[in-house]
Design an enzyme around this catalytic site. Structure first.
Site, PDB file in Angstrom:
ATOM      1  N   ARG A 113       0.848  -1.201   0.000  1.00  0.00           N
ATOM      2  CA  ARG A 113       0.000   0.000   0.000  1.00  0.00           C
ATOM      3  C   ARG A 113       0.878   1.243   0.000  1.00  0.00           C
ATOM      4  O   ARG A 113       2.015   1.206   0.423  1.00  0.00           O
ATOM      5  CB  ARG A 113      -0.910   0.009   1.236  1.00  0.00           C
ATOM      6  N   LYS A 179       3.105  -7.304  11.761  1.00  0.00           N
ATOM      7  CA  LYS A 179       2.402  -7.534  10.494  1.00  0.00           C
ATOM      8  C   LYS A 179       2.574  -8.978  10.011  1.00  0.00           C
ATOM      9  O   LYS A 179       3.676  -9.479   9.847  1.00  0.00           O
ATOM     10  CB  LYS A 179       2.962  -6.575   9.448  1.00  0.00           C
ATOM     11  N   ARG A 315      -1.025   5.097  13.101  1.00  0.00           N
ATOM     12  CA  ARG A 315      -0.021   4.584  14.047  1.00  0.00           C
ATOM     13  C   ARG A 315      -0.561   4.749  15.463  1.00  0.00           C
ATOM     14  O   ARG A 315      -1.277   5.696  15.748  1.00  0.00           O
ATOM     15  CB  ARG A 315       1.260   5.419  13.985  1.00  0.00           C
TER      16      ARG A 315
HETATM   17  C1  BTN Z   1       0.428  -3.805   2.231  1.00  0.00           C
HETATM   18  O1  BTN Z   1       1.217  -2.874   2.014  1.00  0.00           O
HETATM   19  O2  BTN Z   1       0.103  -4.113   3.378  1.00  0.00           O
HETATM   20  C2  BTN Z   1      -0.197  -4.555   1.089  1.00  0.00           C
HETATM   21  C3  BTN Z   1       0.669  -5.689   0.612  1.00  0.00           C
HETATM   22  C4  BTN Z   1       0.032  -6.525  -0.492  1.00  0.00           C
HETATM   23  C5  BTN Z   1       0.970  -7.584  -1.027  1.00  0.00           C
HETATM   24  C6  BTN Z   1       0.303  -8.499  -2.010  1.00  0.00           C
HETATM   25  S1  BTN Z   1       1.310  -9.882  -2.440  1.00  0.00           S
HETATM   26  C7  BTN Z   1       0.204 -10.303  -3.727  1.00  0.00           C
HETATM   27  C8  BTN Z   1      -0.209  -9.012  -4.387  1.00  0.00           C
HETATM   28  N1  BTN Z   1       0.740  -8.613  -5.394  1.00  0.00           N
HETATM   29  C9  BTN Z   1       1.353  -7.465  -5.063  1.00  0.00           C
HETATM   30  O3  BTN Z   1       2.224  -6.907  -5.762  1.00  0.00           O
HETATM   31  N2  BTN Z   1       0.913  -7.020  -3.884  1.00  0.00           N
HETATM   32  C10 BTN Z   1      -0.101  -7.876  -3.333  1.00  0.00           C
END
Ligand code: BTN
Length: 320
Positions: A113, A179, A315
């Protein structure tokens, strides 16, 4: 062959594959370059400590329930891809209205994100994206990311992850504050009431310290939580089953059926938080979510404000 976690001599591997020992050595070298930890002991051979649970299309499909089998047009399993989300976003034009799932062993440009990188080493973790089409305007899909976080949590609970599991608005899945999973939704609005969504889910199943150097927040893996080894195919198919069920339920009834589950798992409710928007930082007490999935914040002056996800991050005040 090494995925079983046992020692295999170069000679045995060579015999079974019909290649020389030096060709085996070269292959081992290639595997190491992917980041797979391989031990080599004179007189015993090669070993991947702890083994690997590699993705397998057949094993994955076997565990899908009827709902998922009927809904899914295709499951695509890749060795390596830039990002499973990007891959499916690129399919929307050429494969309109098809429901697709994409999994990869490794992502070279995994997306998080707010423009962050998602660390995605080979053969560990789950990188899954699902392309789903809704007969709705994007504005009606605002709370979908909350519902997806509930779907991922339910999958983890079925595997035995319970105490310690919590959600952080809008859709971080934490275990004891660290996380465990991330969710990234991307959308393409077509014509009136037609929206395609790519739901991307990353679950840490087994991240080692070396791979974690680039993770910029406290993290944890399923292997730190569960005693039994993790079958990635079973986990991925359980996740697909739950995501499809959730997407269908959301298409019918919106966010309402998911609010109670969110309240049970929301680990920031009632806590002092700092909200970072692109323009400012706002302090307040997290009041939970609205029925559209907006974060509700009680400010020091006792006024209540709502925020939609997008560029906002949260946060705990005492961690800032
Ligand atoms: C975050 O920042 O919390 C979101 C992470 C999301 C990761 C997943 S892995 C599968 C899909 N492909 C990506 O490039 N991102 C999501």
């Amino acid at each position: 062959m090494l995925a079983d976690g046992n020692f295999h001599s170069g000679q045995d591997l060579g015999k079974r594959l019909g290649i020389t020992r030096s060709a085996i050595w070269k292959s081992i070298h290639e595997l190491s370059k992917l980041g797979i930890h391989i031990v080599s002991v004179v007189g015993k051979g090669y070993q991947i400590p702890g083994g690997l649970s590699l993705l397998d299309q057949k094993a994955l499909t076997k565990e899908l329930n009827d709902g998922a089998q009927q809904m899914l047009d295709q499951i695509i399993v890749l060795d390596q891809v830039d990002s499973t989300n990007t891959f499916l976003m690129n399919q929307i034009q050429s494969q309109p209205n098809r429901t697709l799932a994409c999994l990869a062993e490794q992502q070279t440009q995994g997306k998080g994100r707010r423009g962050r990188h998602w660390v995605s080493p080979f053969g560990h973790n789950i990188y899954l994206s699902l392309l789903f089409h809704f007969n709705k305007d994007p504005s009606e899909l605002m709370g979908l990311s909350i519902a997806i976080a509930i779907a991922v949590s339910k999958t983890l609970q079925k595997l035995g992850v319970n105490d310690g599991l919590g959600l952080k608005w809008p859709n971080d899945i934490l275990y004891n504050g660290k996380k465990l999973c991330g969710i990234l939704l991307e959308m393409v609005a077509k014509q009136h009431e037609q929206t395609s969504i790519v739901m991307g889910v990353g679950i840490n199943t087994q991240v080692n310290d070396q791979e974690a150097i680039n993770i910029d927040q406290p993290w944890i893996s399923l292997s730190d939580i569960l005693d039994a080894p993790i079958d990635r195919n079973l986990l991925a198919s359980m996740l697909i089953n739950e995501l499809i069920l959730t997407a269908k339920k959301f298409a019918e009834s919106g966010l309402e059926p998911f609010i109670k589950d969110w309240e049970r798992l929301d680990c920031y409710r009632g806590k002092a938080i700092v909200l970072h928007t692109p323009k400012e930082q706002i302090n307040g007490i997290m009041q939970g979510i609205s029925n559209r999935g907006e974060l509700q914040l009680l400010k020091a002056d006792q006024t209540q404000v709502s925020f939609m996800s997008g560029e906002v991050s949260v946060r705990l005040e005492d961690l800032v």
